[in-house]
Design an enzyme around this catalytic site. Structure first.
Site, short mmCIF file in Angstrom:
data_model
loop_
_atom_site.label_atom_id
_atom_site.label_comp_id
_atom_site.label_asym_id
_atom_site.label_seq_id
_atom_site.Cartn_x
_atom_site.Cartn_y
_atom_site.Cartn_z
NE ARG A 47 -2.14 0.02 3.65
CZ ARG A 47 -2.71 -0.55 4.70
NH1 ARG A 47 -4.01 -0.67 4.77
NH2 ARG A 47 -1.97 -0.99 5.69
CD GLU A 129 -1.17 -26.50 7.21
OE1 GLU A 129 -1.47 -27.46 6.49
OE2 GLU A 129 -1.58 -26.37 8.38
N GLY A 134 -0.49 -21.20 12.47
CA GLY A 134 0.84 -20.70 12.11
C GLY A 134 1.69 -21.81 11.50
CE LYS A 203 -5.76 -17.96 13.56
NZ LYS A 203 -4.97 -17.37 14.64
P1 NAP Z 1 0.19 -6.71 8.17
O1 NAP Z 1 1.49 -6.69 8.85
O2 NAP Z 1 -0.86 -5.72 8.53
O3 NAP Z 1 0.47 -6.61 6.59
C1 NAP Z 1 -0.52 -6.36 5.63
C2 NAP Z 1 0.15 -5.95 4.34
O4 NAP Z 1 -0.83 -5.75 3.34
C3 NAP Z 1 0.93 -4.63 4.45
O5 NAP Z 1 2.18 -4.80 3.81
C4 NAP Z 1 0.09 -3.62 3.66
O6 NAP Z 1 0.85 -2.69 2.96
C5 NAP Z 1 -0.55 -4.54 2.64
N1 NAP Z 1 -1.77 -4.00 2.07
C6 NAP Z 1 -2.87 -3.58 2.73
N2 NAP Z 1 -3.81 -3.19 1.84
C7 NAP Z 1 -3.28 -3.38 0.61
C8 NAP Z 1 -3.75 -3.18 -0.72
N3 NAP Z 1 -4.96 -2.70 -0.96
N4 NAP Z 1 -2.92 -3.51 -1.75
C9 NAP Z 1 -1.68 -4.01 -1.52
N5 NAP Z 1 -1.19 -4.23 -0.28
C10 NAP Z 1 -1.98 -3.92 0.76
O7 NAP Z 1 -0.51 -8.14 8.32
P2 NAP Z 1 0.20 -9.54 8.65
O8 NAP Z 1 0.36 -9.69 10.11
O9 NAP Z 1 1.36 -9.73 7.74
O10 NAP Z 1 -0.99 -10.54 8.25
C11 NAP Z 1 -1.31 -10.81 6.91
C12 NAP Z 1 -2.32 -11.94 6.85
O11 NAP Z 1 -1.75 -13.10 7.48
C13 NAP Z 1 -3.62 -11.67 7.61
O12 NAP Z 1 -4.67 -12.31 6.94
C14 NAP Z 1 -3.38 -12.32 8.96
O13 NAP Z 1 -4.57 -12.73 9.59
C15 NAP Z 1 -2.59 -13.53 8.54
N6 NAP Z 1 -1.74 -14.14 9.57
C16 NAP Z 1 -0.92 -13.35 10.29
C17 NAP Z 1 -0.09 -13.94 11.25
C18 NAP Z 1 0.83 -13.13 12.10
O14 NAP Z 1 1.42 -13.71 13.01
N7 NAP Z 1 1.02 -11.86 11.83
C19 NAP Z 1 -0.11 -15.34 11.41
C20 NAP Z 1 -0.96 -16.12 10.63
C21 NAP Z 1 -1.78 -15.50 9.70
P3 NAP Z 1 1.72 -1.53 3.70
O15 NAP Z 1 2.80 -2.29 4.44
O16 NAP Z 1 2.25 -0.73 2.58
O17 NAP Z 1 0.79 -0.84 4.62
N1 HSE Z 2 -3.40 -12.61 15.19
C1 HSE Z 2 -3.23 -14.02 15.04
C2 HSE Z 2 -2.93 -14.63 16.39
C3 HSE Z 2 -2.12 -14.32 14.07
O1 HSE Z 2 -2.62 -13.90 17.34
O2 HSE Z 2 -3.02 -15.86 16.51
C4 HSE Z 2 -2.01 -15.77 13.73
O3 HSE Z 2 -3.09 -16.23 12.98
#
Ligand code: NAP
Ligand code: HSE
Length: 320
Positions: A47, A129, A134, A203
């Site tokens: 973004r 997955e 995770g 989940k």
């Molecule tokens: P995050 O840190 O908020 O990253 C989201 C990314 O998406 C950012 O890089 C953002 O860009 C980008 N973005 C947002 N809107 C966009 C658009 N319209 N076009 C292009 N890029 C866009 O989220 P995250 O923690 O990585 O999580 C991502 C996914 O994985 C989510 O579905 C979450 O539930 C899942 N997940 C996360 C974890 C975890 O531990 N964090 C674990 C398992 C699953 P900018 O950086 O430029 O703002």
């Molecule tokens: N926000 C989520 C958590 C990331 O705390 O479990 C992993 O899906």
């Protein structure tokens, strides 16, 4: 390596997307060997192009369609999160004949039927997955249990709430514990999803849908927030030899499946009671396979990237 190379694009370069980018940069040979073909990360959509990132130097664009319309890209990793634009972008990827790998539990839980149908019509794969557990391969695990009748599925599906509960036990305030979970990259972009139970409900919906072979909607999961819990409640539970944990439970009754997520007391010496940090625990009781247990890091960039890359490798290996 004679097999056709697989080009990969990422939508989103935050906590998870950046960890995937770093992994491609630091273990390309290992990934190629496991995939049985060259797998190359060609680009990422973000973004904010000015944001500093540690993402392995992958080229960036602010236009997701620059990734989706790139003929060299055959697989799209969606890690933007949330319902929209992620849902439309996944559908657009299938329409363009690309495989989709995602960690986005919200869109998979809400749009289960539509996404599976889009993948089927496109003759491409949808893999998720990383959406539950995770690094823990629980989706694969449940897919191998088609013959059993599930009885009870129980566990900790949200790392942020487990982290908060374990910090409350140390006397840390709720707000400070949540801020730490955010700083460590465990929490969702909007942490309401974690503390009010939406994330755990998504989940649980996915796991029940896998076990029942049909969509179990997230609204069917009864949700109780963690917000009413503080250090005093954690101390009171401890005085009874118990611990508070944000539990997810699905009870597969004779007539209907009942599912709930919310804070409950568990014995301090149970797997759930001993889990701290972002640890997930999932146990399944069934008629044929007794009790099976999966446990490990359920949140964090590297742990989640591990599951995403396993999906990428599985798709690459299956390609002709
Ligand atoms: P995050 O840190 O908020 O990253 C989201 C990314 O998406 C950012 O890089 C953002 O860009 C980008 N973005 C947002 N809107 C966009 C658009 N319209 N076009 C292009 N890029 C866009 O989220 P995250 O923690 O990585 O999580 C991502 C996914 O994985 C989510 O579905 C979450 O539930 C899942 N997940 C996360 C974890 C975890 O531990 N964090 C674990 C398992 C699953 P900018 O950086 O430029 O703002
Ligand atoms: N926000 C989520 C958590 C990331 O705390 O479990 C992993 O899906």
């Amino acid at each position: 390596m004679t097999a056709k190379p697989l080009g990969i694009g990422i939508l989103g370069l935050g906590t998870v997307g950046s960890a995937v980018g770093r992994a491609f940069a630091d273990r390309q040979k290992r990934l190629d060997a496991a995939a049985g073909r060259t797998v190359r990360l060609l680009g990422a959509a973000v973004r904010d192009p000015k944001k500093a990132r540690d993402a392995g130097g992958v080229p960036q664009t602010t236009d997701p369609f620059a990734i989706l319309d790139d003929p060299a890209i055959g697989l799209v990793i969606e890690v933007i999160g949330g319902h929209q634009p992620a849902f439309d972008l996944q559908l657009a990827a299938f329409e363009r004949g690309k495989h989709v790998v995602t960690a986005n539990k919200e869109v998979v839980a809400k749009e289960w039927d539509t996404l599976h149908e889009a993948a089927r019509l496109a003759h491409r794969e949808l893999r998720f997955e990383a959406a539950v557990g995770g690094a823990v391969p629980v989706i694969r695990g449940l897919r191998e249990l088609q013959a059993v009748r599930p009885q009870v599925l129980k566990g900790l599906l949200n790392g942020t709430t487990t982290y908060i509960c374990s910090q409350l036990e140390q006397g840390v305030s709720f707000d400070d514990a949540l801020a730490e979970a955010q700083q460590k990259g465990y929490a969702e972009a909007d942490p309401t999803n974690d503390v009010d139970g939406f994330d755990a409900a998504y989940k649980l919906s996915i796991l029940v849908s896998l076990l029942e072979g049909r969509h179990f909607r997230p609204e069917q999961v009864r949700r109780t927030s963690l917000r009413s819990i503080g250090p005093a409640e954690a101390a009171a539970a401890a005085s009874r030899g118990m611990r508070l944990r944000y539990l997810a439970v699905a009870d597969f009754g004779e007539k209907a499946t009942k599912a709930r997520v919310g804070p409950e007391e568990v014995p301090a010496d149970s797997l759930e009671g001993r889990a701290g940090g972002p640890t997930n625990v999932i146990s399944l009781e069934s008629d044929m396979a007794a009790t099976l247990v999966w446990s490990g890091p359920g949140a964090g960039g590297d742990a989640t990237a591990s599951a995403i890359l396993a999906d990428v490798i599985a798709i690459a290996r299956g390609m002709r």
